[in-house]
Design an enzyme around this catalytic site. Structure first.
Site, short mmCIF file in Angstrom:
data_model
loop_
_atom_site.label_atom_id
_atom_site.label_comp_id
_atom_site.label_asym_id
_atom_site.label_seq_id
_atom_site.Cartn_x
_atom_site.Cartn_y
_atom_site.Cartn_z
N THR A 1 2.02 -49.01 58.42
CA THR A 1 2.35 -48.32 57.17
C THR A 1 3.58 -47.48 57.52
O THR A 1 3.69 -47.01 58.66
CB THR A 1 1.22 -47.40 56.67
OG1 THR A 1 1.00 -46.36 57.63
CG2 THR A 1 -0.09 -48.16 56.46
N HIS A 2 4.47 -47.32 56.57
CA HIS A 2 5.75 -46.61 56.83
C HIS A 2 6.53 -47.26 57.98
O HIS A 2 7.31 -46.58 58.63
CB HIS A 2 5.52 -45.13 57.15
CG HIS A 2 4.57 -44.44 56.22
ND1 HIS A 2 4.98 -43.79 55.08
CD2 HIS A 2 3.22 -44.34 56.24
CE1 HIS A 2 3.92 -43.29 54.46
NE2 HIS A 2 2.84 -43.61 55.14
N TYR B 1 18.19 -66.47 14.19
CA TYR B 1 19.06 -66.91 15.28
C TYR B 1 20.40 -66.19 15.24
O TYR B 1 20.97 -65.95 14.18
CB TYR B 1 19.29 -68.43 15.19
CG TYR B 1 20.22 -68.94 16.28
CD1 TYR B 1 19.74 -69.25 17.54
CD2 TYR B 1 21.60 -69.05 16.06
CE1 TYR B 1 20.59 -69.68 18.55
CE2 TYR B 1 22.46 -69.48 17.07
CZ TYR B 1 21.94 -69.79 18.31
OH TYR B 1 22.78 -70.21 19.31
N LYS C 1 20.74 -69.55 28.39
CA LYS C 1 20.58 -70.75 29.21
C LYS C 1 21.08 -70.62 30.64
O LYS C 1 20.40 -71.04 31.58
CB LYS C 1 21.22 -71.94 28.53
CG LYS C 1 20.30 -72.52 27.49
CD LYS C 1 20.98 -73.49 26.58
CE LYS C 1 20.44 -73.33 25.19
NZ LYS C 1 20.73 -72.01 24.59
N GLU D 1 17.73 -64.25 55.29
CA GLU D 1 18.58 -63.22 54.67
C GLU D 1 19.12 -63.68 53.32
O GLU D 1 19.18 -62.91 52.36
CB GLU D 1 19.76 -62.89 55.59
CG GLU D 1 19.35 -62.14 56.85
CD GLU D 1 20.50 -62.07 57.86
OE1 GLU D 1 21.52 -61.43 57.55
OE2 GLU D 1 20.38 -62.68 58.93
N SER E 1 28.69 -74.97 24.72
CA SER E 1 27.69 -74.77 25.78
C SER E 1 27.40 -76.06 26.52
O SER E 1 26.57 -76.09 27.41
CB SER E 1 26.40 -74.20 25.18
OG SER E 1 25.99 -74.99 24.08
N ASN F 1 20.99 -66.05 64.37
CA ASN F 1 20.79 -65.18 63.21
C ASN F 1 19.84 -65.80 62.18
O ASN F 1 19.89 -67.00 61.94
CB ASN F 1 22.14 -64.91 62.53
CG ASN F 1 23.07 -64.09 63.41
OD1 ASN F 1 22.60 -63.28 64.22
ND2 ASN F 1 24.36 -64.32 63.29
N LYS G 1 24.26 -65.20 69.85
CA LYS G 1 23.55 -64.90 68.61
C LYS G 1 22.75 -66.05 68.05
O LYS G 1 23.14 -67.21 68.07
CB LYS G 1 24.55 -64.44 67.55
CG LYS G 1 25.18 -63.12 67.88
CD LYS G 1 24.31 -61.95 67.48
CE LYS G 1 24.67 -61.57 66.06
NZ LYS G 1 23.78 -60.54 65.55
N SER H 1 26.85 -67.30 65.68
CA SER H 1 27.98 -66.45 65.33
C SER H 1 29.26 -67.12 65.81
O SER H 1 29.26 -67.79 66.85
CB SER H 1 27.82 -65.09 66.00
OG SER H 1 29.08 -64.48 66.19
N GLN I 1 22.65 -68.11 22.83
CA GLN I 1 23.10 -69.21 23.68
C GLN I 1 23.27 -68.73 25.14
O GLN I 1 23.27 -69.54 26.06
CB GLN I 1 24.43 -69.75 23.14
CG GLN I 1 25.01 -70.89 23.92
CD GLN I 1 26.16 -71.55 23.17
OE1 GLN I 1 25.96 -72.25 22.19
NE2 GLN I 1 27.38 -71.31 23.63
N1 ARG Z 1 24.06 -74.24 21.51
C1 ARG Z 1 23.25 -73.38 20.70
C2 ARG Z 1 22.39 -72.49 21.59
O1 ARG Z 1 22.23 -72.80 22.70
C3 ARG Z 1 22.34 -74.19 19.83
C4 ARG Z 1 21.93 -73.53 18.57
C5 ARG Z 1 23.10 -73.33 17.71
N2 ARG Z 1 22.77 -72.90 16.40
C6 ARG Z 1 23.68 -72.33 15.62
N3 ARG Z 1 23.29 -71.97 14.45
N4 ARG Z 1 24.89 -72.11 16.03
O2 ARG Z 1 21.89 -71.44 21.17
#
Ligand code: ARG
Length: 460
Positions: free
Chosen positions: A154-155, A316, A324, A289, A22, A284, A282, A276, A321
């Site tokens: 409205t509408h 966990y 993120k 948007e 990661s 825009n 144009k 454009s 992961q």
């Molecule tokens: N890179 C992992 C995550 O973002 C960190 C935690 C990893 N823990 C594990 N037991 N593999 O979730």
């Protein structure tokens, strides 16, 4: 060898390194990770779990790594998987054997929960700051337009006259709720998970409250199993982001409509519009948007994490992961969108004449004509019918209610007098709506004052 390589006889397959690492996205947690580790190392020393000298070495090693990263001198490696193990490895390279003591009484599971909480807290503060800027811009424009009459819809059909200030302050309220929601969400992000270990806490006498204080958390998590399994705070935060985008998107949609040839209520500055490649005439509203469009990915990120978390057994799991990229993408998108929207709205010009002209069409004062009859004693339902017939007559004649003569009015009801014309002028329609929450210029002034005071309070 991997930091966890002891029980393995073979290396991870090359494509697995790439697949499960990661680091290419969680590198952005480097600062939170290092600050968390520094607090942990200090606490280990303070508790006598490692010596004070060792603790000091860990701290200065980590500080050095932080500086190196900020100076662009560090290259993270995929084989070290994530930011946590990259930094731990760098520390061991930097200060040798003693570096291996940092992870005492800690797991990556509570470490990652800590880092993401710290990061999310910082981002909440940043987003609130941007929303406050936007609110300030809205108040400023509203102040200039308490007398700018426009049609309310409205509408998407003309309904009753309001003012531009009233309309803009409606958005002010939405973003006020967004700020309040973020502040509330922050309360639950603001809980320190370190000490939860992998899942079952730890046998070391960690001082969790001390670490919390050191890192600026106002509480510690109450159950180690929950603390490492919980991503509710991300889901809540992503919900806040989704709602912010929904508000921005509605606002953008209105600006796009208002900038059309059909409305001509507003014109975005050249700096926030595009042309454009084929049609020379144009201009825009691409920026508006694009903000409207980016709402989709922020909604998507919320659904991503809800789906990742559903049915995960405690505690966990590596699935987590996946939180993120969704989190980071929403943060980046929301920050960019609020900021650019603020600049765009600040530089947008409003066409008061067009707004007034459009408010005077479409019988936006019909309710007031009915109310006029009610005030003279007719029950509302009967008044509604009289004015309905008047409107039908006007449509056939191609006139507005203000174009009729008193004689014409009298054909529909003898109650009408000369004062009907004043009673249904657009100014009267707006001025008379003077209850709290209404568009009357005098109420709007006090609403804007209250809004400015709230902004001052929140900016402290
Ligand atoms: N890179 C992992 C995550 O973002 C960190 C935690 C990893 N823990 C594990 N037991 N593999 O979730």
């Amino acid at each position: 060898m991997k930091l966890w390589g002891g029980r393995f006889e073979k290396q991870t397959a090359k494509e697995v390194d790439d697949f499960h690492s990661s680091i290419h996205f969680d590198y952005r947690l480097y600062k939170q990770d290092i600050l968390g580790s520094i607090a942990h190392a200090k606490m280990l020393g303070k508790q006598g779990i490692i010596s004070l000298e060792e603790s000091q070495k860990l701290v200065s090693g980590l500080e050095k790594i932080l500086k190196d990263i900020e100076n662009g001198q560090v290259k993270f490696s995929i084989s070290n998987e994530d930011i946590h193990m990259n930094i731990e490895n760098l520390l061991i390279q930097e200060i040798g054997e003693v570096g291996k003591k940092l992870h005492t009484g800690r797991s990556r599971n509570d470490q990652v929960a800590l880092d993401v909480r710290m990061y999310t807290k910082d981002m909440i503060n940043q987003i609130i700051g941007l929303l406050v800027n936007l609110e300030k811009a809205l108040v400023k424009i509203a102040q200039e337009h308490t007398l700018t009459i426009m049609p309310g819809y409205t509408h998407l059909q003309k309904a009753q006259p309001i003012t531009l200030a009233h309309h803009l302050m409606a958005y002010f309220e939405m973003f006020r709720r967004d700020i309040e929601r973020l502040l509330d969400c922050k309360k639950r992000v603001d809980s320190m998970p370190l000490g939860s270990g992998a899942l079952a806490s730890t046998t070391y006498a960690l001082d969790r409250n001390w670490v919390a204080q050191e890192l600026g958390f106002s509480s510690i998590t109450r159950n180690s199993l929950d603390a490492v399994s919980d991503r509710d705070f991300i889901i809540e935060f992503l919900s806040c982001c989704a709602i912010i985008m929904m508000h921005l998107s509605r606002f953008c949609e209105e600006l796009i409509l208002w900038a059309s040839q059909e409305f001509q209520f507003a014109e975005m500055d050249d700096g926030y519009s595009t042309g454009s490649s084929i049609m020379p005439q144009k201009k825009n509203p691409d920026v508006a948007e694009l903000i409207r469009g980016k709402t989709g990915r922020v909604y998507g990120n919320l659904v991503t994490i809800l789906t990742v978390m559903k049915a995960l057994p405690l505690a966990y799991n590596k699935d987590m992961q996946e939180d993120k990229e969704a989190l980071f993408d929403s943060i980046d998108t929301v920050i960019k969108c609020i900021d650019i929207f603020t600049h765009m709205i600040k530089t947008t010009t409003f066409n008061k004449e067009k707004m007034y002209d459009q408010a005077s069409k479409g019988f936006t004062n019909a309710t007031d004509a009915a109310d006029y009859l009610v005030k003279k004693g007719l029950p509302f339902r009967s008044a509604h019918e009289v004015v309905g017939k008047l409107v039908l007559y006007c449509i056939k004649e191609g006139k507005s209610l203000l174009d009729l003569s008193l004689d014409e009015y009298k054909e529909f009801s003898s109650i009408f007098e000369e004062d009907i014309f004043d009673a249904i002028s657009l100014e009267t329609c707006v001025n008379q709506r003077n209850v709290p929450g209404g568009p009357s210029p005098s109420y709007m002034k006090s609403a804007i004052e209250e809004a400015s005071k709230w902004l001052e309070e929140i900016s402290k």
